[in-house]
Design a protein around this motif. Sequence first.
Motif, PDB file in Angstrom:
ATOM      1  N   ILE A  77       0.837  -1.203   0.000  1.00  0.00           N
ATOM      2  CA  ILE A  77       0.000   0.000   0.000  1.00  0.00           C
ATOM      3  C   ILE A  77       0.870   1.251   0.000  1.00  0.00           C
ATOM      4  O   ILE A  77       1.820   1.364   0.776  1.00  0.00           O
ATOM      5  CB  ILE A  77      -0.924   0.036   1.236  1.00  0.00           C
ATOM      6  N   PHE A  78       0.528   2.191  -0.868  1.00  0.00           N
ATOM      7  CA  PHE A  78       1.115   3.533  -0.842  1.00  0.00           C
ATOM      8  C   PHE A  78      -0.008   4.523  -0.588  1.00  0.00           C
ATOM      9  O   PHE A  78      -1.097   4.397  -1.159  1.00  0.00           O
ATOM     10  CB  PHE A  78       1.791   3.871  -2.181  1.00  0.00           C
ATOM     11  N   LEU A 204       0.752  -4.679 -12.330  1.00  0.00           N
ATOM     12  CA  LEU A 204      -0.534  -4.061 -11.988  1.00  0.00           C
ATOM     13  C   LEU A 204      -0.379  -3.024 -10.878  1.00  0.00           C
ATOM     14  O   LEU A 204       0.266  -3.277  -9.855  1.00  0.00           O
ATOM     15  CB  LEU A 204      -1.520  -5.152 -11.543  1.00  0.00           C
ATOM     16  N   VAL A 205      -0.991  -1.853 -11.082  1.00  0.00           N
ATOM     17  CA  VAL A 205      -1.126  -0.834 -10.037  1.00  0.00           C
ATOM     18  C   VAL A 205      -2.610  -0.479  -9.953  1.00  0.00           C
ATOM     19  O   VAL A 205      -3.231  -0.153 -10.974  1.00  0.00           O
ATOM     20  CB  VAL A 205      -0.317   0.433 -10.352  1.00  0.00           C
ATOM     21  N   PHE A 225      -2.157   0.453  -4.737  1.00  0.00           N
ATOM     22  CA  PHE A 225      -1.862  -0.922  -4.347  1.00  0.00           C
ATOM     23  C   PHE A 225      -1.042  -1.553  -5.468  1.00  0.00           C
ATOM     24  O   PHE A 225      -1.422  -1.479  -6.642  1.00  0.00           O
ATOM     25  CB  PHE A 225      -3.156  -1.711  -4.131  1.00  0.00           C
ATOM     26  N   ALA A 226       0.081  -2.161  -5.109  1.00  0.00           N
ATOM     27  CA  ALA A 226       0.961  -2.738  -6.127  1.00  0.00           C
ATOM     28  C   ALA A 226       1.918  -3.715  -5.460  1.00  0.00           C
ATOM     29  O   ALA A 226       1.870  -3.933  -4.238  1.00  0.00           O
ATOM     30  CB  ALA A 226       1.733  -1.627  -6.845  1.00  0.00           C
ATOM     31  N   SER A 227       2.803  -4.283  -6.250  1.00  0.00           N
ATOM     32  CA  SER A 227       3.827  -5.167  -5.706  1.00  0.00           C
ATOM     33  C   SER A 227       4.711  -4.389  -4.736  1.00  0.00           C
ATOM     34  O   SER A 227       4.805  -3.165  -4.793  1.00  0.00           O
ATOM     35  CB  SER A 227       4.689  -5.733  -6.832  1.00  0.00           C
TER      36      SER A 227
END
Length: 357
Positions: A77-78, A204-205, A225-227
């Motif tokens: 999470i960012f 994926l983002v 949300f991403a890797s």
Amino acid sequence: MANSFDLTSLLRENIRKLIPYSSARDEFNGEASVLLDANENAYGSPLDQDYNRYPDPLQHQLKLKLSSIKGVPARNIFLGNGSDEAIDILFRAFCRPGIDHVILVPPTYGMYEVSANINDVAIKKVNLTTDFQLDLAGIAEAIDTHTRIIFLCSPNNPTGNSLHREDVETILANFNGLVVIDEAYINYSRQKTFIQELTEYSNLVVLQTLSKAWGLAGLRLGMAFASEEIIEVFNKIKPPYNINQATQELALKALDKVAIVNAWIKEAVDERDKLAKKVLTLSFVQHVYPSDANFILVKTTEPRQLYEYLVDQSIIVRDRSKVALCEGCLRITVGTPTENEVLVEALAKYVQPDYSA
């Protein structure tokens, strides 16, 4: 062609080499009773709450709370100053100015184009089809070795519909760059989020926000949300304290009110359907497009006149009639039952101009 996504090769060279700013709060973990590391005012603040200390630069508590709600690890999470900060970072991290380009699929959220222009990144546009779905052949033709990001908005703004999931998955599986899916309106949709697909697609983002269903637009808190590798890139670039202390505290309080938010979502969806039916009965309304969001797109015979009439009634909607594929359209947000009734009553009193006179 099968996806062979390589994050390192996609990153701009200066970002790969970037040594991020190390804030005072990045350099220790845990609690401390005497904080003499950040040159803060030790006497407090003039407000009732002490805001003299810098906030948690990585928003650990807030991410843990979101993790429990979203079902994704906190490390994926960012948090940004609105989703717009995440969009801007994507351009700055992955797109070389004057060299690379991104693909947009109009009609769509306007900030992607604005951010591209700010960052001097070229745009290739592949319009949606007449039913507002992806033109997969057109997108495939637009992709070349300098295509870094494809931006998709689902449910889409301003059309309100969700993109076909299988079409999005086709792009994710075959494109070697980043695929950004903006889910600002996902809470109003029957479609499930793509967050659960993060483990399957490394490129994926997913963008979401607390501005819509959560009713926190004034706090400016967006989520990506991403890797873990992509999130590390976000954290490398962001300002040290991009989410202020007051926003973190208020968001934590709001996230304890899931039941209230769910009730609002249900009422908004019910009101959306009622509003669409009422508006469709008006003689100057040609079509109301199906919506998975908290707004409806209304095609009318005279959008500008109608928009200006509503302004005169102190009712503000959005004129989208100059946007690709949205000729004649107004975008109308679903309000409270009272607000929607005021709108419908005003529309019912609208007198169409007599062009034969």
